[in-house]
Design a protein around this motif. Structure first.
Motif, PDB file in Angstrom:
ATOM      1  N   LEU C  29      16.438  48.939 -47.773  1.00 44.53           N
ATOM      2  CA  LEU C  29      16.070  49.481 -49.193  1.00 44.53           C
ATOM      3  C   LEU C  29      16.520  48.426 -50.119  1.00 44.53           C
ATOM      4  CD1 LEU C  29      15.166  51.426 -51.010  1.00 44.53           C
ATOM      5  CD2 LEU C  29      17.246  52.841 -50.570  1.00 44.53           C
ATOM      6  N   GLY C  30      18.001  48.317 -50.395  1.00 45.42           N
ATOM      7  CA  GLY C  30      18.560  47.577 -51.287  1.00 45.42           C
ATOM      8  C   GLY C  30      19.130  46.210 -50.962  1.00 45.42           C
ATOM      9  N   GLY C  31      18.940  45.769 -49.936  1.00 42.95           N
ATOM     10  CA  GLY C  31      19.294  44.429 -49.558  1.00 42.95           C
ATOM     11  C   GLY C  31      18.592  43.316 -50.003  1.00 42.95           C
ATOM     12  N   GLN C  32      19.208  42.243 -49.888  1.00 39.92           N
ATOM     13  CA  GLN C  32      18.151  40.983 -50.814  1.00 39.92           C
ATOM     14  C   GLN C  32      16.862  40.799 -50.103  1.00 39.92           C
ATOM     15  OE1 GLN C  32      19.303  36.348 -51.593  1.00 39.92           O
ATOM     16  NE2 GLN C  32      20.602  37.358 -50.384  1.00 39.92           N
ATOM     17  N   PRO C 132      25.132  46.292 -54.888  1.00 36.09           N
ATOM     18  CA  PRO C 132      24.205  46.746 -55.687  1.00 36.09           C
ATOM     19  C   PRO C 132      22.984  45.732 -55.726  1.00 36.09           C
ATOM     20  CG  PRO C 132      26.127  46.701 -57.283  1.00 36.09           C
ATOM     21  CD  PRO C 132      26.583  46.005 -55.731  1.00 36.09           C
ATOM     22  N   TRP C 133      21.894  46.214 -55.465  1.00 38.59           N
ATOM     23  CA  TRP C 133      20.848  45.199 -55.787  1.00 38.59           C
ATOM     24  C   TRP C 133      20.666  44.468 -56.877  1.00 38.59           C
ATOM     25  CZ3 TRP C 133      16.307  44.474 -58.641  1.00 38.59           C
ATOM     26  CH2 TRP C 133      15.092  43.758 -57.946  1.00 38.59           C
ATOM     27  N   SER C 134      20.206  43.418 -57.017  1.00 33.76           N
ATOM     28  CA  SER C 134      20.279  42.387 -58.152  1.00 33.76           C
ATOM     29  C   SER C 134      18.959  41.830 -58.414  1.00 33.76           C
ATOM     30  CB  SER C 134      21.375  41.283 -57.970  1.00 33.76           C
ATOM     31  OG  SER C 134      21.076  40.235 -58.854  1.00 33.76           O
ATOM     32  N   GLY C 135      18.740  41.881 -59.745  1.00 39.36           N
ATOM     33  CA  GLY C 135      17.458  41.273 -60.175  1.00 39.36           C
ATOM     34  C   GLY C 135      17.352  39.836 -59.867  1.00 39.36           C
TER      35      GLY C 135
ATOM     36  N   PRO D 125      13.509  39.699 -64.600  1.00 38.69           N
ATOM     37  CA  PRO D 125      14.241  40.926 -64.243  1.00 38.69           C
ATOM     38  C   PRO D 125      15.587  40.729 -64.912  1.00 38.69           C
ATOM     39  CG  PRO D 125      14.210  40.051 -62.009  1.00 38.69           C
ATOM     40  CD  PRO D 125      13.242  39.094 -63.210  1.00 38.69           C
ATOM     41  N   VAL D 126      15.803  40.418 -66.098  1.00 35.90           N
ATOM     42  CA  VAL D 126      17.169  40.079 -66.857  1.00 35.90           C
ATOM     43  C   VAL D 126      17.102  40.683 -68.078  1.00 35.90           C
ATOM     44  CG1 VAL D 126      17.298  37.967 -65.516  1.00 35.90           C
ATOM     45  CG2 VAL D 126      16.488  38.048 -67.781  1.00 35.90           C
ATOM     46  N   ASP D 127      18.441  40.798 -68.629  1.00 38.81           N
ATOM     47  CA  ASP D 127      18.558  41.443 -70.111  1.00 38.81           C
ATOM     48  C   ASP D 127      18.595  40.238 -71.062  1.00 38.81           C
ATOM     49  OD1 ASP D 127      21.066  40.319 -69.976  1.00 38.81           O
ATOM     50  OD2 ASP D 127      22.269  42.005 -69.843  1.00 38.81           O
ATOM     51  N   SER D 134      20.840  45.333 -62.312  1.00 42.01           N
ATOM     52  CA  SER D 134      21.736  45.485 -61.353  1.00 42.01           C
ATOM     53  C   SER D 134      21.214  47.068 -60.740  1.00 42.01           C
ATOM     54  CB  SER D 134      23.251  45.428 -61.757  1.00 42.01           C
ATOM     55  OG  SER D 134      24.095  46.099 -60.697  1.00 42.01           O
ATOM     56  N   GLY D 135      21.531  47.188 -59.455  1.00 41.95           N
ATOM     57  CA  GLY D 135      21.384  48.499 -59.020  1.00 41.95           C
ATOM     58  C   GLY D 135      22.372  49.655 -59.476  1.00 41.95           C
ATOM     59  N   SER D 136      23.745  49.027 -59.969  1.00 40.28           N
ATOM     60  CA  SER D 136      24.757  50.008 -60.361  1.00 40.28           C
ATOM     61  C   SER D 136      24.021  50.501 -61.604  1.00 40.28           C
ATOM     62  CB  SER D 136      25.901  48.955 -60.641  1.00 40.28           C
ATOM     63  OG  SER D 136      25.828  48.385 -61.880  1.00 40.28           O
ATOM     64  N   TYR D 137      23.132  50.128 -62.081  1.00 37.99           N
ATOM     65  CA  TYR D 137      22.793  51.059 -63.542  1.00 37.99           C
ATOM     66  C   TYR D 137      22.172  52.405 -63.270  1.00 37.99           C
ATOM     67  CZ  TYR D 137      22.488  46.143 -65.683  1.00 37.99           C
ATOM     68  OH  TYR D 137      22.978  45.016 -66.334  1.00 37.99           O
ATOM     69  N   VAL D 138      21.660  52.201 -61.915  1.00 36.74           N
ATOM     70  CA  VAL D 138      20.978  53.685 -61.574  1.00 36.74           C
ATOM     71  C   VAL D 138      22.015  54.955 -61.280  1.00 36.74           C
ATOM     72  CG1 VAL D 138      19.491  54.599 -59.772  1.00 36.74           C
ATOM     73  CG2 VAL D 138      19.096  52.446 -60.722  1.00 36.74           C
ATOM     74  N   HIS D 139      21.903  56.030 -61.997  1.00 40.96           N
ATOM     75  CA  HIS D 139      22.551  57.151 -61.913  1.00 40.96           C
ATOM     76  C   HIS D 139      21.735  58.156 -61.086  1.00 40.96           C
ATOM     77  CE1 HIS D 139      24.959  55.767 -65.627  1.00 40.96           C
ATOM     78  NE2 HIS D 139      25.454  55.065 -64.465  1.00 40.96           N
ATOM     79  N   CYS D 140      22.414  58.733 -59.892  1.00 40.73           N
ATOM     80  CA  CYS D 140      21.591  59.794 -59.330  1.00 40.73           C
ATOM     81  C   CYS D 140      22.606  60.591 -58.677  1.00 40.73           C
ATOM     82  CB  CYS D 140      20.493  59.049 -58.351  1.00 40.73           C
ATOM     83  SG  CYS D 140      19.937  60.531 -57.393  1.00 40.73           S
ATOM     84  N   ASN D 141      22.959  61.679 -59.494  1.00 42.47           N
ATOM     85  CA  ASN D 141      24.358  62.391 -59.141  1.00 42.47           C
ATOM     86  C   ASN D 141      24.059  63.590 -58.120  1.00 42.47           C
ATOM     87  OD1 ASN D 141      26.186  61.230 -61.077  1.00 42.47           O
ATOM     88  ND2 ASN D 141      24.767  61.577 -62.544  1.00 42.47           N
ATOM     89  N   GLY D 142      22.878  63.847 -57.872  1.00 39.60           N
ATOM     90  CA  GLY D 142      22.469  64.880 -57.172  1.00 39.60           C
ATOM     91  C   GLY D 142      22.851  66.263 -57.726  1.00 39.60           C
TER      92      GLY D 142
END
Lengths: 307, 307, 307, 307, 307, 307
Positions: C29-32, C132-135, D125-127, D134-142
């Motif tokens: 899913l989130g790998g390179q 974490p997945w990276s752009g 896919p950059v700022d 980064s995948g760390s931006y995604v919040h999914c707390n359940g």
């Protein structure tokens, strides 16, 4: 446990805004050898300290506490350098960008556009190349000798980079803070070098790093004349054994002496930053301020009744 | 500017070491919603505050200061959970690993081997999956309403994660700290929700998040009974207007009242961590200690002569 | 522009929860070389496509659209493998962790504790090592030949890794999804290799990568028998020229033929995941559900009156 | 499962290329609060949704689907702002850089040189500071309540940043997309705020964030007049219960009403981007195009024979 | 410019595979203080060296070159520790995972599943917590004194961590390499400390770090007896001035002497790693090998004819 | 094991400093497809090579060794482009920044201020957007066919990006190195494509990528005329089987032949970089140089006595 007062450890001189200077200064805040690193590194070394060598523990914890105030100082200096950079100087808008105007046009050409898109003309926890600060910067090896040596390298590298930043701008806002940090980094070099000296090392003519006569920088000279580069503060409300290390001749071997104090002789009040409507950074807009006022009024009445 | 005392904001109960529990707790220290984030986010919001809404400024700065003490508390808790985990319980070695022994054998199977290879059985600025803390976690938007709402989400998510961590271990060392932080995160939820309430929002039955009866957790119950979850401290040596916001009925709408204090009613001394020879974490080894002692003795004599 | 239906592109078979299998599957899913990469890489290549080579543009965009459904499929598979892993099987709590119990005790020993502390027994955008997945994974070079070759490497590496994951677990939930993705990655290898074949390359016996007889995997065999590994769907509500490329003999040179379709012959409904009280993941708690119901009832009445 | 049409959700107006504007707009695509975050956050929340609260599930999934089209729109807008920036306007080269010329000379001074070295004058896919998403931006707390609150903060911060970007450039290409996204972010604020309203929260005058009269932006005014900021689309080919939430009075409490539709009333065809030889981005070069044509011709004959 | 021979700088002893030991050892390869860091840091310092202090330049460049061979040694050691870990020991498969078997089942429980999913039972450029190596680890300050001090800290920290790793496993494969690197790191500590000694520093009893009698580790003792920890090699095919620094008494002040050599007295051939079919890591599969052989045969004939 | 000589693989032509050109060139050093990636990727593939296909192993290891020299070449080229950029041209300072002057004023406006604050006008392991190099760039799949294909994509992308960088500047320092690397990347494309050709692939007219007539670049023409783009060196002090693959007709199918050599026909001496006092990058300052000289003198006398 920690306490605070609202004042600053050094005054910030007023000058023109300069976003490039602000960006360079970010290295001293959020860079790999900046103040966030020193603060977190010494806090972690203090929290994880082992054994009974209390003077060494106190030394690290005291400098850690000072670094929080450095993060505050450099953070507010960056904000002041950014503040008003778009040139609006507090001009009032009903609606920023009304009728399609572009009050932030200059922003897209600045070194780090995040200062305007994300940070609202304020400082951020990033370095001068825009990389966010990383926890991997913190070294806490659990071996006292190695930690002291690592801290000496950290302070030396931080001071080296600040000396370079000093040479990048004559803006007085930047200079007042950079000169202070150069002097303080030298004091911290002395602190860690002295701690290693108590363990047998002789530094001869190696220190400080970088080796040059910072007395010839006018802004630093004033601070050296005031003794700032040979003092260390413990900031403890409850005593300290730091002076067992931080006293006697400085390891720069230049005839100076080290002095331990509770806190800096003076501290400096700071004015609140102005509102920046073009950033939608109004503090409270009038409608919401009115609500807040009404609520407080109501509370007062209730309290009055209850008494 | 900041000050310190060597004591803790809450006591850490003694129990067996548990490296997996320590690793889970790292989320609360160096995770995206952990104490390092709250500390740095509120410090940055305080340093970059705009406008004259002083009670809101004081509220943010006060909680920021408390968070430094939280970082201290959770950091030392993790260290205590790791300390002695290899099972050596302070046994003396001349030379760790002498004759090829493997005192750290268990370390290579632990959740985060860095705790033993890098951190010397101490806490690190990383999360429970081993990712270093990042400056990108800090949100400081320069828009007061948005910052308050972001802080409310931050405290809620932090509290949710700590409630999950609570359920992962009955270790008393972990529990004493997690229960305290659950109670304090609730107080901080109240603080930011109350600030939004002064601006017109009505929360009805939404708070706290997660919504459940934490009174049924024995360790939290004790703290609630002591009122910990409805107090907020300003830690200022120089006054505060925070109580203009943090007073009156709690936005949980459960009949409780908010109370502003200068500081917690008690604070707690802490013992130094023991030396860990298998980590080469000796404090000072005897040869170096001797040198340091000799030097100090010499200094004393000089001082005596000079007086 | 994009549309959706709530169904899945392949069914997920029910089996026991297995958090280690879930963690291994995160790589897909989130790998390179996982599905988030293929999805974002092909979307970016489609959005940035230059020139009039419409069949190539359609091919990339169509596979991009399929990849969104792959992200959905693998994400839900991971969630199903995690769901209920603590062993509570839907048991009702008034209050999770009540009286100090530890319903999540196993969580602190799992491969990625974030699955329980952060993700509430759900999938996350990370890889099997917790990164974490990276752009930066997304390659979009603006050179069609190079992009096609890069995509072929991407699909081959993804398929290689999934073949390894297949061998890590016989759990049917994992297997149903991994077998499907192995077959589909092979179809995508054929698609990009065929596009290169139209430009003159002859692949001889090199494809697919890795080169082995996946027909001997029972779960894959069924899909091959159904022709899944030689079909490609365009998912367009508005026609496509993809079949100009994706038709004729497969570049695996094994005598098979490529077939373009609008969409898979079937799709598969999916049940909502159960509530997990120990994660404070209740959907809506009863008190809030009641409010929501009352509001909807009121709306209905208003609508009734208005008609 | 997902479907597509080749058209856009909003038209992109033609104007001059402007790489700095393109770079600022990257924040809205790949920034921490940009469209890639909203797309992935809502997709993950949809895939991991628990419980039977279908209207809430449908709401999140529908907005997720719209965000894919936003990623498409903003991605193509950035590409259009970059395209031709070196000033060659489609001029034909046999060989870019022939005789040592420097057609990309300006590129090394641009905000993000990657736009020319890596991205071939296309979006990435950059700022806006060049950091990869980064995948760390995604919040999914359940936890549904917390996820809704987090989404509200996300949309508010995204809208705040876009309002700042609006003020950075009057370029019509940038403005057409930014104005549309400001209006849509407001609709999404309404959606998540309304969902919280169904659970009891009253927003009074707090919304939207940032609070200002966006009607005074000419490009936004046109969209508000068309009702864009109070509509929400479900993009489902198979029905939706979203309207149970997204209907009735807007939580901005300004007298407006919320309206649920299947999809936007119009969609917009888009021309293929031109070839850029100085980037070696030719689509297919003539020699390869010839091969592809020959192959297709051959296929046609075979098909003809077979029928 | 650089040259190579296929042999190793130290032999790797054969023992059982041990994936946890392999994972711990990754810290020494891809960690913040591992061999990739020393290699790249000294290479960059060598490439960016300023001024005419040739002996210092030669010292840094020589150690840099040795570090490439260390990366090779530790990389191959990790691979050997992983190789065959699933327990198949070279067993032949027609098709890995045939009939749904799970030859890699153990992999999903290992410390870093990437070793099996991504790395095919081989080493990777990551640390023991799975974080990829970062260019930010490299310190190259352009100030010779500071760089020497930084290098001393780097070698000391690397040695400290390897001493901890030594205590984690008695596996002979791991031990042969770790013991060698402990001895070499000590030699490098001596090198940088000696360079600082030429500039006036006296180290007294501070070195080496960590301070302990590594002679009591059996594997290290053998190397010390052979003098390995006081030699330095310059690896130059063209002379060196390094011995101007690296000669005379060691800065450990233990009566030992430093010796400069061209290269180690011996080097060690290495066998090719076996094929691992369960990883689809076959070298060349028979069908492809046959093609390669046929082609080479053809080439030979052509060459024969041409002569 | 590895060896070195102090010379370069290609000469660096002297021209004016140009920090923007230096920054663009960083992509070729520390970018995702730069020389650090090729060096580390091929080293790891060589260290982890499986099976007896020695010619393929030798091919990869030989190119790996060449890449170390490429890292050296491009690193020194960047340094030369930066060196003296502030315009001081070696002017002597007693104290940089004395009396508050700003010798580094231009630095804060440069593309990457780190080049002056951190790197002392030297190269760094980062890309053109300032991101540090990452270990995640390294692909080592353990499947020979896939690794060869991945390497072909890597060389092609690297060559594409360098062709774009070529067009960004006519600075001769940049051009001499970029032209050489374009020619060498083409040779490496040939190497990996030829290896795939031995396994049956026919490339027809696809290669090289990007497809254009680089003979029309004057600096590249000279190198092609010298045959640089069809040679490969094995750099082995101990023989090689690489020529079994790298010989015969080039897979570009343009009538050229591949030639294997031990090493390039020439190599090129390099002058030491000058001291840069404004960076506190003095080599050794006079006081320290004096100490070092005195020490060496003393050593000489001791040696003399001992003989």
């Amino acid at each position: 446990m920690f306490y605070q007062i609202p004042n600053l450890i050094n005054p910030i001189v007023v000058d023109e805004p300069d976003p490039s200077a602000a960006n360079a200064l970010q290295e001293g805040l959020g860079g790999q050898f900046g103040e966030m690193r020193t603060m977190m590194q010494y806090l972690f070394q203090s929290f994880n300290f082992r054994g009974n060598a209390k003077p060494y523990h106190d030394l690290i914890r005291s400098i850690a506490t000072e670094e929080i105030s450095h993060v505050e100082l450099i953070s507010k200096t960056i904000s002041q350098l950014l503040d008003g950079a778009p040139g609006y100087h507090g001009k009032k808008f009903d609606v920023p960008g009304k009728d399609g105007t572009t009050p932030l046009e200059m922003a897209k050409e600045q070194k780090n556009p995040h200062h305007f898109i994300v940070g609202a003309q304020g400082s951020m926890p990033v370095d001068a190349a825009g990389n966010p600060w990383s926890g991997s910067y913190v070294h806490c090896n659990g071996n006292l000798v190695l930690d002291l040596l690592d801290n000496l390298v950290l302070e030396s590298t931080g001071r080296l980079q600040k000396c370079r930043i000093y040479q990048m701008s004559s803006n007085k806002t930047l200079r007042s803070t950079v000169a202070f940090l150069i002097a303080r980094d030298e004091a911290h070099e002395m602190a860690f070098a002295k701690a290693l000296e108590t363990l047998g090392v002789q530094w001869s003519k190696l220190l400080p790093i970088p080796k040059f006569d910072s007395y010839q920088y006018p802004e630093v000279k004033k601070l050296i004349d005031a003794g700032i580069n040979r003092e260390q503060y413990h900031f403890s409300l409850d005593g300290s054994e730091m002076s067992k290390i931080f006293s006697g001749s400085a390891p720069a071997n230049d005839g100076t002496e080290l002095i331990t104090l509770k806190e800096p002789k003076k501290n400096f009040p700071v004015n609140p930053a102005p509102e920046r409507p073009e950033e939608f950074a109004p503090g409270l807009d009038p409608e919401l301020q009115e609500m807040a006022d009404a609520l407080e009024e109501a509370k007062k009445k209730i309290r009055a009744k209850m008494n």
